[in-house]
Scaffold this motif. Structure first.
Motif, mmCIF file in Angstrom:
data_model
loop_
_atom_site.group_PDB
_atom_site.id
_atom_site.type_symbol
_atom_site.label_atom_id
_atom_site.label_comp_id
_atom_site.label_asym_id
_atom_site.label_seq_id
_atom_site.Cartn_x
_atom_site.Cartn_y
_atom_site.Cartn_z
ATOM 1 N N LEU A 40 65.520 89.724 15.852
ATOM 2 C CA LEU A 40 66.754 90.433 16.195
ATOM 3 C C LEU A 40 66.996 90.384 17.702
ATOM 4 O O LEU A 40 68.136 90.210 18.147
ATOM 5 C CB LEU A 40 66.706 91.871 15.680
ATOM 6 C CG LEU A 40 66.958 92.012 14.176
ATOM 7 C CD1 LEU A 40 66.446 93.346 13.652
ATOM 8 C CD2 LEU A 40 68.434 91.840 13.859
ATOM 9 N N ALA A 41 65.934 90.515 18.484
ATOM 10 C CA ALA A 41 66.081 90.422 19.941
ATOM 11 C C ALA A 41 66.646 89.057 20.328
ATOM 12 O O ALA A 41 67.620 88.976 21.090
ATOM 13 C CB ALA A 41 64.738 90.662 20.628
ATOM 14 N N LYS A 42 66.085 88.004 19.787
ATOM 15 C CA LYS A 42 66.550 86.645 20.096
ATOM 16 C C LYS A 42 68.019 86.476 19.705
ATOM 17 O O LYS A 42 68.807 85.884 20.441
ATOM 18 C CB LYS A 42 65.676 85.620 19.376
ATOM 19 C CG LYS A 42 66.059 84.191 19.662
ATOM 20 C CD LYS A 42 65.144 83.220 18.933
ATOM 21 C CE LYS A 42 65.583 81.791 19.181
ATOM 22 N NZ LYS A 42 64.771 80.832 18.428
ATOM 23 N N HIS A 43 68.371 87.002 18.548
ATOM 24 C CA HIS A 43 69.757 86.917 18.079
ATOM 25 C C HIS A 43 70.708 87.579 19.079
ATOM 26 O O HIS A 43 71.757 87.014 19.426
ATOM 27 C CB HIS A 43 69.887 87.584 16.702
ATOM 28 C CG HIS A 43 71.279 87.648 16.192
ATOM 29 N ND1 HIS A 43 71.954 86.540 15.728
ATOM 30 C CD2 HIS A 43 72.150 88.686 16.099
ATOM 31 C CE1 HIS A 43 73.170 86.896 15.351
ATOM 32 N NE2 HIS A 43 73.306 88.188 15.570
ATOM 33 N N LEU A 150 63.192 96.276 7.757
ATOM 34 C CA LEU A 150 63.682 95.388 8.805
ATOM 35 C C LEU A 150 62.902 94.080 8.880
ATOM 36 O O LEU A 150 63.419 93.074 9.370
ATOM 37 C CB LEU A 150 63.667 96.098 10.169
ATOM 38 C CG LEU A 150 64.744 97.170 10.337
ATOM 39 C CD1 LEU A 150 64.582 97.874 11.674
ATOM 40 C CD2 LEU A 150 66.132 96.581 10.201
ATOM 41 N N PHE A 151 61.675 94.082 8.371
ATOM 42 C CA PHE A 151 60.905 92.838 8.334
ATOM 43 C C PHE A 151 61.682 91.759 7.570
ATOM 44 O O PHE A 151 61.682 90.589 7.958
ATOM 45 C CB PHE A 151 59.535 93.066 7.669
ATOM 46 C CG PHE A 151 58.808 91.782 7.395
ATOM 47 C CD1 PHE A 151 58.169 91.094 8.405
ATOM 48 C CD2 PHE A 151 58.797 91.231 6.120
ATOM 49 C CE1 PHE A 151 57.509 89.891 8.151
ATOM 50 C CE2 PHE A 151 58.150 90.037 5.855
ATOM 51 C CZ PHE A 151 57.512 89.365 6.881
ATOM 52 N N TYR A 156 64.755 86.725 7.690
ATOM 53 C CA TYR A 156 65.999 86.000 7.434
ATOM 54 C C TYR A 156 66.520 85.358 8.722
ATOM 55 O O TYR A 156 66.892 84.181 8.749
ATOM 56 C CB TYR A 156 67.038 86.958 6.844
ATOM 57 C CG TYR A 156 68.391 86.341 6.626
ATOM 58 C CD1 TYR A 156 68.623 85.462 5.570
ATOM 59 C CD2 TYR A 156 69.452 86.642 7.478
ATOM 60 C CE1 TYR A 156 69.872 84.900 5.364
ATOM 61 C CE2 TYR A 156 70.704 86.090 7.279
ATOM 62 C CZ TYR A 156 70.907 85.216 6.220
ATOM 63 O OH TYR A 156 72.143 84.661 6.028
ATOM 64 N N ILE A 157 66.548 86.123 9.792
ATOM 65 C CA ILE A 157 67.049 85.611 11.064
ATOM 66 C C ILE A 157 66.131 84.527 11.613
ATOM 67 O O ILE A 157 66.591 83.480 12.071
ATOM 68 C CB ILE A 157 67.244 86.759 12.077
ATOM 69 C CG1 ILE A 157 68.439 87.603 11.639
ATOM 70 C CG2 ILE A 157 67.449 86.233 13.488
ATOM 71 C CD1 ILE A 157 68.647 88.857 12.431
ATOM 72 N N LEU A 158 64.819 84.750 11.541
ATOM 73 C CA LEU A 158 63.871 83.758 12.057
ATOM 74 C C LEU A 158 63.911 82.452 11.267
ATOM 75 O O LEU A 158 63.554 81.396 11.787
ATOM 76 C CB LEU A 158 62.455 84.332 12.082
ATOM 77 C CG LEU A 158 62.228 85.411 13.146
ATOM 78 C CD1 LEU A 158 60.879 86.093 12.946
ATOM 79 C CD2 LEU A 158 62.337 84.818 14.552
ATOM 80 N N GLN A 159 64.372 82.509 10.033
ATOM 81 C CA GLN A 159 64.507 81.294 9.217
ATOM 82 C C GLN A 159 65.866 80.631 9.392
ATOM 83 O O GLN A 159 66.208 79.722 8.653
ATOM 84 C CB GLN A 159 64.245 81.610 7.749
ATOM 85 C CG GLN A 159 62.795 81.936 7.462
ATOM 86 C CD GLN A 159 62.532 82.173 5.986
ATOM 87 O OE1 GLN A 159 63.371 81.924 5.131
ATOM 88 N NE2 GLN A 159 61.343 82.660 5.687
ATOM 89 N N GLY A 160 66.652 81.113 10.356
ATOM 90 C CA GLY A 160 67.933 80.479 10.660
ATOM 91 C C GLY A 160 69.139 81.175 10.079
ATOM 92 O O GLY A 160 70.253 80.657 10.213
#
Length: 175
Positions: A40-43, A150-151, A156-160
């Motif tokens: 989430l931080a990266k996003h 939230l995990f 989901y976000i880390l997988q693109g």
């Protein structure tokens, strides 16, 4: 000058709005970093960079239109959040506000018969559709997952997820 004084002033104001949105996204990213949610931080760091790019797109347009660039004061962002949902809701609300601001600029361009500005603003109209859709999806996911889940959002976000055409974000920055 290829644009009116009113359009010039409104675009300068929008530069400030875009930079404020960028700062707000940095603040949200810092919150997620502090909560141990690097995806989430990266996003949100990416969103911050994108908003700055939007501001610079307005700067470049004003320079090309022989306008005067005057960057307004930027208010401090919200920096404390009680939950992931609160942080993401703020980003969703911000995208809705920016959409209204872009629409107002488009209305001004139409009213003035300013086809050059209208053409430049059309890109932002499409971009806002993508941004609102992406933040709406993220907000609904965070609400559904709740703080304990939230995990799954992170995964989901880390997988693109939320990046690229399927996620509704990222296409607009190719130009």
């Amino acid at each position: 000058m290829l644009i009116s004084k009113d359009m010039n002033a409104a675009m300068n104001e929008q530069i400030g709005n875009e930079l404020a949105a960028s700062n707000q996204y940095v603040s949200i990213a810092v919150y997620f970093d502090g909560e141990g949610l690097p995806g989430l931080a990266k996003h949100f760091y990416k969103q911050a960079a994108e908003e700055r790019t939007h501001a610079m797109r307005f700067v470049k347009y004003l320079i090309d239109a022989d306008g005067a660039v005057e960057i307004p004061a930027i208010p401090a962002p919200t920096s404390r959040f009680s939950s992931a949902e609160e942080a993401v809701k703020l980003s969703y609300d911000s995208e809705m506000r920016v959409t209204m601001q872009i629409n107002a600029l488009m209305d001004l361009a139409i009213k003035e018969g300013d086809h050059l500005s209208k053409n430049a603003l059309e890109w932002f109209v499409g971009e806002q559709r993508e941004e609102v859709s992406s933040m709406d999806t993220l907000l609904r996911m965070v609400r559904r997952a709740g703080e304990p889940g939230l995990f799954f959002v992170e995964n989901y976000i880390l997988q693109g997820g939320l990046s690229g055409p399927e996620g509704g974000e990222g296409e607009g920055e190719k130009e």
